[in-house]
Write a protein that holds these residues in place. Structure first.
Motif, PDB file in Angstrom:
ATOM      1  N   ASP A 191       0.429  -0.760   0.010  1.00  0.00           N
ATOM      2  CA  ASP A 191       0.335   0.034  -0.234  1.00  0.00           C
ATOM      3  C   ASP A 191       0.167   1.271  -0.045  1.00  0.00           C
ATOM      4  OD1 ASP A 191      -2.461   1.943   0.112  1.00  0.00           O
ATOM      5  OD2 ASP A 191      -2.190   1.392   2.204  1.00  0.00           O
ATOM      6  N   ASN A 192       1.798   1.490   0.492  1.00  0.00           N
ATOM      7  CA  ASN A 192       2.878   1.998   0.251  1.00  0.00           C
ATOM      8  C   ASN A 192       3.300   2.496  -0.283  1.00  0.00           C
ATOM      9  OD1 ASN A 192       2.678   3.646   3.604  1.00  0.00           O
ATOM     10  ND2 ASN A 192       2.520   1.630   4.009  1.00  0.00           N
ATOM     11  N   LEU A 193       4.506   1.434  -0.708  1.00  0.00           N
ATOM     12  CA  LEU A 193       4.926   1.171  -2.619  1.00  0.00           C
ATOM     13  C   LEU A 193       4.155   1.836  -3.591  1.00  0.00           C
ATOM     14  CD1 LEU A 193       6.339  -1.914  -2.212  1.00  0.00           C
ATOM     15  CD2 LEU A 193       7.348  -0.053  -2.028  1.00  0.00           C
ATOM     16  N   LYS A 194       2.965   1.955  -3.137  1.00  0.00           N
ATOM     17  CA  LYS A 194       1.623   2.840  -4.457  1.00  0.00           C
ATOM     18  C   LYS A 194       1.372   4.133  -3.633  1.00  0.00           C
ATOM     19  CE  LYS A 194      -2.373   1.895  -3.886  1.00  0.00           C
ATOM     20  NZ  LYS A 194      -3.729   1.007  -4.121  1.00  0.00           N
ATOM     21  N   LYS A 195       0.525   4.251  -2.610  1.00  0.00           N
ATOM     22  CA  LYS A 195       1.605   6.029  -1.666  1.00  0.00           C
ATOM     23  C   LYS A 195       2.512   7.222  -2.997  1.00  0.00           C
ATOM     24  CE  LYS A 195      -1.773   4.887   1.619  1.00  0.00           C
ATOM     25  NZ  LYS A 195      -2.741   4.847   3.028  1.00  0.00           N
ATOM     26  N   TYR A 196       3.362   6.573  -2.435  1.00  0.00           N
ATOM     27  CA  TYR A 196       4.593   6.830  -2.559  1.00  0.00           C
ATOM     28  C   TYR A 196       5.021   8.017  -3.693  1.00  0.00           C
ATOM     29  CZ  TYR A 196       6.001   5.297   2.401  1.00  0.00           C
ATOM     30  OH  TYR A 196       6.377   5.001   3.793  1.00  0.00           O
ATOM     31  N   LEU A 197       4.883   6.681  -4.773  1.00  0.00           N
ATOM     32  CA  LEU A 197       5.184   6.995  -5.879  1.00  0.00           C
ATOM     33  C   LEU A 197       4.354   8.212  -6.457  1.00  0.00           C
ATOM     34  CD1 LEU A 197       3.983   3.559  -8.232  1.00  0.00           C
ATOM     35  CD2 LEU A 197       6.237   4.571  -7.400  1.00  0.00           C
ATOM     36  N   ASP A 198       3.489   8.805  -5.341  1.00  0.00           N
ATOM     37  CA  ASP A 198       2.557  10.152  -5.764  1.00  0.00           C
ATOM     38  C   ASP A 198       3.408  11.535  -5.469  1.00  0.00           C
ATOM     39  OD1 ASP A 198       0.628   9.107  -7.487  1.00  0.00           O
ATOM     40  OD2 ASP A 198      -0.681   8.690  -4.922  1.00  0.00           O
ATOM     41  N   PHE A 199       4.362  10.678  -4.476  1.00  0.00           N
ATOM     42  CA  PHE A 199       5.315  12.456  -3.791  1.00  0.00           C
ATOM     43  C   PHE A 199       7.071  12.040  -4.379  1.00  0.00           C
ATOM     44  CE2 PHE A 199       2.594  10.851  -1.451  1.00  0.00           C
ATOM     45  CZ  PHE A 199       1.933  12.674  -0.917  1.00  0.00           C
ATOM     46  N   LEU A 200       6.803  11.287  -5.888  1.00  0.00           N
ATOM     47  CA  LEU A 200       8.600  11.280  -6.768  1.00  0.00           C
ATOM     48  C   LEU A 200       9.003  12.273  -7.809  1.00  0.00           C
ATOM     49  CD1 LEU A 200       9.110   7.663  -6.155  1.00  0.00           C
ATOM     50  CD2 LEU A 200      10.095   9.494  -4.694  1.00  0.00           C
ATOM     51  N   PRO A 201       9.602  12.641  -8.069  1.00  0.00           N
ATOM     52  CA  PRO A 201       9.642  13.488  -8.892  1.00  0.00           C
ATOM     53  C   PRO A 201       9.496  12.947  -9.991  1.00  0.00           C
ATOM     54  CG  PRO A 201      12.081  13.428  -8.735  1.00  0.00           C
ATOM     55  CD  PRO A 201      10.900  12.709  -7.388  1.00  0.00           C
ATOM     56  N   ASP A 202       8.429  13.461 -10.948  1.00  0.00           N
ATOM     57  CA  ASP A 202       8.394  12.865 -12.646  1.00  0.00           C
ATOM     58  C   ASP A 202       8.078  14.078 -13.537  1.00  0.00           C
ATOM     59  OD1 ASP A 202       7.598  11.033 -15.049  1.00  0.00           O
ATOM     60  OD2 ASP A 202       5.784  11.098 -14.525  1.00  0.00           O
ATOM     61  N   LEU A 203       8.996  14.785 -13.645  1.00  0.00           N
ATOM     62  CA  LEU A 203       9.392  15.805 -14.776  1.00  0.00           C
ATOM     63  C   LEU A 203       8.932  16.001 -15.820  1.00  0.00           C
ATOM     64  CD1 LEU A 203      11.704  18.250 -13.563  1.00  0.00           C
ATOM     65  CD2 LEU A 203       9.797  18.493 -11.970  1.00  0.00           C
ATOM     66  N   ASP A 204       9.342  14.714 -16.667  1.00  0.00           N
ATOM     67  CA  ASP A 204       8.696  14.152 -18.079  1.00  0.00           C
ATOM     68  C   ASP A 204       7.462  13.722 -18.236  1.00  0.00           C
ATOM     69  OD1 ASP A 204       9.409  12.532 -17.008  1.00  0.00           O
ATOM     70  OD2 ASP A 204      10.963  11.691 -18.444  1.00  0.00           O
ATOM     71  N   GLN A 205       6.847  13.417 -16.956  1.00  0.00           N
ATOM     72  CA  GLN A 205       5.810  12.362 -17.359  1.00  0.00           C
ATOM     73  C   GLN A 205       5.654  11.320 -17.785  1.00  0.00           C
ATOM     74  OE1 GLN A 205       2.512  13.465 -15.649  1.00  0.00           O
ATOM     75  NE2 GLN A 205       3.680  14.869 -14.727  1.00  0.00           N
ATOM     76  N   SER A 206       6.365  10.623 -17.602  1.00  0.00           N
ATOM     77  CA  SER A 206       7.377   9.337 -18.458  1.00  0.00           C
ATOM     78  C   SER A 206       6.100   8.303 -18.764  1.00  0.00           C
ATOM     79  CB  SER A 206       7.996   8.797 -18.008  1.00  0.00           C
ATOM     80  OG  SER A 206       8.955   8.366 -16.620  1.00  0.00           O
ATOM     81  N   GLU A 207       6.342   6.859 -19.586  1.00  0.00           N
ATOM     82  CA  GLU A 207       5.288   6.070 -19.578  1.00  0.00           C
ATOM     83  C   GLU A 207       5.739   5.304 -18.160  1.00  0.00           C
ATOM     84  OE1 GLU A 207       5.493   4.204 -23.442  1.00  0.00           O
ATOM     85  OE2 GLU A 207       4.822   6.464 -24.050  1.00  0.00           O
ATOM     86  N   LEU A 208       7.153   5.801 -18.033  1.00  0.00           N
ATOM     87  CA  LEU A 208       7.641   4.913 -17.080  1.00  0.00           C
ATOM     88  C   LEU A 208       7.186   4.779 -16.159  1.00  0.00           C
ATOM     89  CD1 LEU A 208      10.027   2.633 -17.340  1.00  0.00           C
ATOM     90  CD2 LEU A 208      12.081   4.709 -16.080  1.00  0.00           C
ATOM     91  N   MET A 209       7.007   6.346 -15.716  1.00  0.00           N
ATOM     92  CA  MET A 209       6.309   6.612 -14.489  1.00  0.00           C
ATOM     93  C   MET A 209       4.873   5.475 -14.774  1.00  0.00           C
ATOM     94  SD  MET A 209       5.809   7.885 -10.893  1.00  0.00           S
ATOM     95  CE  MET A 209       6.648   8.428 -10.973  1.00  0.00           C
ATOM     96  N   VAL A 210       4.490   5.454 -15.625  1.00  0.00           N
ATOM     97  CA  VAL A 210       2.953   4.705 -15.597  1.00  0.00           C
ATOM     98  C   VAL A 210       3.172   3.782 -15.486  1.00  0.00           C
ATOM     99  CG1 VAL A 210       0.851   4.112 -17.829  1.00  0.00           C
ATOM    100  CG2 VAL A 210       1.882   6.568 -17.240  1.00  0.00           C
ATOM    101  N   GLU A 211       3.871   2.894 -16.371  1.00  0.00           N
ATOM    102  CA  GLU A 211       4.673   1.323 -15.014  1.00  0.00           C
ATOM    103  C   GLU A 211       4.605   1.026 -14.054  1.00  0.00           C
ATOM    104  OE1 GLU A 211       7.036  -0.401 -18.113  1.00  0.00           O
ATOM    105  OE2 GLU A 211       7.248   0.901 -19.642  1.00  0.00           O
ATOM    106  N   LEU A 212       5.229   2.168 -13.482  1.00  0.00           N
ATOM    107  CA  LEU A 212       5.116   1.705 -11.814  1.00  0.00           C
ATOM    108  C   LEU A 212       3.801   2.136 -11.387  1.00  0.00           C
ATOM    109  CD1 LEU A 212       8.783   4.442 -10.747  1.00  0.00           C
ATOM    110  CD2 LEU A 212       7.967   1.479  -9.608  1.00  0.00           C
TER     111      LEU A 212
END
Length: 207
Positions: A129-150
Motif C-alpha cells: 500500500d505504501n509502495l503505491k502511495k509513495y509514487l505520488d511524491f516522487l519527481p516525474d517532470l517528464d510525465q514518462s511512460e515509465l511512471m505509468v508502468e510503475l
C-alpha cells in the motif's frame, strides 16, 4: 554504542568467539539501528530522499517475508506449529496474533495477518500500500511512460497481496501441498522485482 564502535568490535571477533559476546554485540547494534530508524521517522523532512529511503525499506521487508513464506510453505516442507511461530516472530506479529486468536495457530490465519492485513505495519499488504502511495511524491517532470508502468505495477502488486480468495489458496493437498499459495507468492515476488527494476531504471541509471 556507536556504529563505528560496533564495527570495530565486530572486526575483532575471532571465528570461535564466545556466542554470548556476539549476541551482546548484535543486541547493541540493534539499538543503534533502532535509533537510526527513529531519527529517519521523526527528523527527516518528507522530500524525495525520504520517500526513496522508505521505498527501499518497504521492498526489503516484502522480499524478506516473501522468501520466508516460500521456504516454509513449499510442498515438500513438513509444516508444524513451530514454523508458524517462526513466521510470526520474523514479521514481528506474534503479539498481534495472540491478541486476535490466542494460541490457536492456523496457517490461514497467520498468512492473513502477515500477507493481506493492511492494518498490520509488518504485513506485505501494508508495504504494498505504501509502495503505491509513495509514487505520488516522487519527481516525474517528464510525465514518462515509465511512471505509468510503475503505478500499474504497484496497483497489480497490491491487488495480488489483497486477493479475496487467499483462504482458498491456503488449502493443503496431499499431492500438491499448498501449491496455489506458492504460485501467488511467486507472482508477488516477480512484481516486487519489477517494481524495484523500474525504480532503478527511472531514477538511478544515468543515460
Amino acid at each position: 554504542m556507536s556504529a563505528d564502535k560496533f564495527l570495530k568490535d565486530f572486526k575483532n571477533f575471532k571465528a570461535k568467539s564466545d556466542f554470548t559476546k556476539i549476541y551482546k554485540c548484535l543486541i547493541e547494534f540493534l539499538d543503534v539501528l533502532s535509533s537510526f530508524s527513529g531519527m529517519v521517522a521523526e527528523n527527516i523532512t518528507r522530500g524525495p530522499d525520504w520517500y526513496f529511503l522508505s521505498i527501499g525499506k518497504r521492498l526489503e521487508r516484502c522480499f524478506g517475508l516473501n522468501q520466508i513464506l516460500t521456504v516454509f510453505f513449499s510442498k515438500s516442507f513438513n509444516f508444524e506449529n513451530g514454523n508458524l511461530r517462526g513466521i510470526l516472530d520474523y514479521s514481528d506479529s506474534s503479539v498481534t496474533y495472540r491478541q486476535r486468536h490466542l494460541n490457536n495457530l492456523r496457517a490461514s490465519l497467520v498468512i492473513d495477518l502477515v500477507v493481506r492485513e493492511k492494518s498490520n505495519p509488518r504485513s506485505i499488504a501494508f508495504q504494498a500500500d505504501n509502495l503505491k502511495k509513495y509514487l505520488d511524491f516522487l519527481p516525474d517532470l517528464d510525465q514518462s511512460e515509465l511512471m505509468v508502468e510503475l503505478k500499474d505495477c504497484a496497483d497489480l502488486l497490491y491487488s495480488k497481496v489483497r486477493c479475496p480468495d487467499l483462504t482458498k489458496r491456503m488449502e493443503f493437498s496431499n499431492t500438491q501441498g499448498r501449491s496455489e499459495f506458492c504460485e501467488l507468492n511467486h507472482e508477488i515476488f516477480g512484481l516486487l522485482h519489477t517494481y524495484s527494476d523500474l525504480i532503478t531504471k527511472k531514477y538511478f541509471i544515468v543515460t
